[in-house]
Design an enzyme around this catalytic site. Structure first.
Site, PDB file in Angstrom:
ATOM      1  N   HIS A   1      41.059  -9.626 -12.942  1.00  0.00           N
ATOM      2  CA  HIS A   1      40.439 -10.060 -14.196  1.00  0.00           C
ATOM      3  C   HIS A   1      41.381 -10.998 -14.937  1.00  0.00           C
ATOM      4  CE1 HIS A   1      38.762  -6.009 -13.259  1.00  0.00           C
ATOM      5  NE2 HIS A   1      37.631  -6.610 -13.553  1.00  0.00           N
TER       6      HIS A   1
ATOM      7  N   HIS B   1      44.210  -7.409 -21.465  1.00  0.00           N
ATOM      8  CA  HIS B   1      42.992  -7.824 -22.189  1.00  0.00           C
ATOM      9  C   HIS B   1      43.135  -7.660 -23.704  1.00  0.00           C
ATOM     10  CE1 HIS B   1      40.798  -8.423 -18.529  1.00  0.00           C
ATOM     11  NE2 HIS B   1      40.865  -7.153 -18.160  1.00  0.00           N
TER      12      HIS B   1
ATOM     13  N   ASP C   1      43.520  -4.971  -8.449  1.00  0.00           N
ATOM     14  CA  ASP C   1      42.074  -4.859  -8.282  1.00  0.00           C
ATOM     15  C   ASP C   1      41.442  -6.054  -7.571  1.00  0.00           C
ATOM     16  OD1 ASP C   1      42.832  -6.257 -10.536  1.00  0.00           O
ATOM     17  OD2 ASP C   1      41.643  -5.078 -11.947  1.00  0.00           O
TER      18      ASP C   1
ATOM     19  N   ASP D   1      46.204  -9.882 -11.609  1.00  0.00           N
ATOM     20  CA  ASP D   1      45.073  -8.956 -11.743  1.00  0.00           C
ATOM     21  C   ASP D   1      43.786  -9.743 -11.466  1.00  0.00           C
ATOM     22  OD1 ASP D   1      44.469  -6.090 -13.308  1.00  0.00           O
ATOM     23  OD2 ASP D   1      42.837  -7.563 -13.527  1.00  0.00           O
TER      24      ASP D   1
HETATM   25 ZN   LIG Z   1      41.736  -5.953 -13.752  1.00  0.00          ZN
END
Ligand SMILES: [Zn+2]
Length: 305
Positions: A162, A123, A243, A160
């Site tokens: 996200h 991120h 995740d 991931d």
């Molecule tokens: Zn994540």
């Protein structure tokens, strides 16, 4: 050869009680990769990333700020959910340094590697810490491969849950890097729609909440893996967040540990076909400790081949 890069300093980054990105995550991963079951791993202490490696993807002022903003005690806050503790700068240097060293070993010796490090990275943008991330570890590794080893095609696969907005942002105008991501949408950070294609080098596969193994595998099989193969990467990097597991408390996908073994094997096939087997994976998210441990173990076992 499969190397495991990690460093004790990565346990000293502590965003504070109750924060999901806890040192216990890395302890769980390392316990799952114990010396009995994973005797084949060549265990390597991660070096620190040097300033020039970090500054290939981050603004120099941002690097200086991260290295200077660890508090003497307690925590300091960089954004809503990204905090620093006294050990955070050293952890972040080792996390990025692990990927750089793993890339060096991959290019020089064809070694594959898993970097069991934190804080995670995908991120973090060129100038902004966010989503628990300080330095963008995988991006630092990719930029190092281009600049130092002269590679012309580096692929980054990000599974991931996200979206890796930071990685996408850093390489959106860099056609020597292909970024291919599956992620839940809608979900933090809100990016990763199919029309975000950069210089034709971004491939985003958003998945609705509730997506399970079958649809996840189909999306990789039909969209993401063919794009990576067609790109013909000389090195394959992986942002390995776990995740999307059904037990994860931060998202609503329905994967099992076995899905990570499946995808890792498919990615390794691509790396063998195009990149001489050069593949470097680095830990991103994964917040249910048991699911994280089982998924990371499945991933590393498959990475061994
Ligand atoms: Zn994540």
């Amino acid at each position: 050869m499969l190397r495991l890069y990690t460093h004790a300093a990565c346990l000293q980054h502590d965003p504070g009680p109750g924060h999901p990105e806890s040192p216990a995550r890395l302890r769980a991963v390392l316990a799952a990769l114990d010396r009995d079951r994973f005797a084949m791993l060549d265990r390597v202490e991660a070096p620190r990333a040097n300033r020039s490696a970090l500054e290939r993807v981050h603004d120099p002022a941002y690097v200086a700020r991260i290295l200077a903003s660890a508090p003497p005690e307690g925590t300091s806050r960089l954004d809503e959910d990204t905090l620093m503790s006294p050990g955070s700068a050293e952890a972040a240097l080792r996390a990025a340094g692990a990927v750089v060293a793993a890339v060096d070993a991959a290019v020089a010796q064809g070694a594959r590697a898993f970097c069991a490090v934190r804080p995670p990275g995908h991120h973090a943008t060129a100038s902004q810490a966010m989503g628990f991330c300080l330095f963008n570890n995988v991006a630092v590794g990719a930029a190092h491969a281009l600049a130092v080893h002269g590679l012309e095609r580096v692929a980054i696969a990000d599974f991931d849950v996200h979206h890796g907005n930071g990685t996408q942002d850093i390489f959106a105008a860099e056609p020597r890097v292909l970024f291919a991501s599956s992620h839940q949408s809608p979900l933090y950070p809100g990016t990763g729609h199919t029309d975000e294609t950069g210089a034709g080098n971004l491939v985003n596969a958003p998945l609705p909440p509730g997506t399970g193994s079958q649809a996840f595998r189909r999306r990789w099989e039909q969209e993401l893996l063919p794009r990576i193969a067609a790109f013909g990467p000389q090195l394959l990097l992986v942002s390995a967040g776990f995740d999307a597991h059904r037990a994860d408390p931060l998202a609503q996908l329905e994967l099992a540990a076995d899905d990570y073994a499946w995808l890792t094997t498919r990615l390794l096939d691509v790396a063998r076909d195009h990149a001489g087997g050069r593949m470097v994976s680095t830990l991103e998210g994964g917040y249910d400790l048991d699911a994280l441990a089982a998924s990371a173990a499945a991933h590393v076992a498959a990475l061994f081949g």
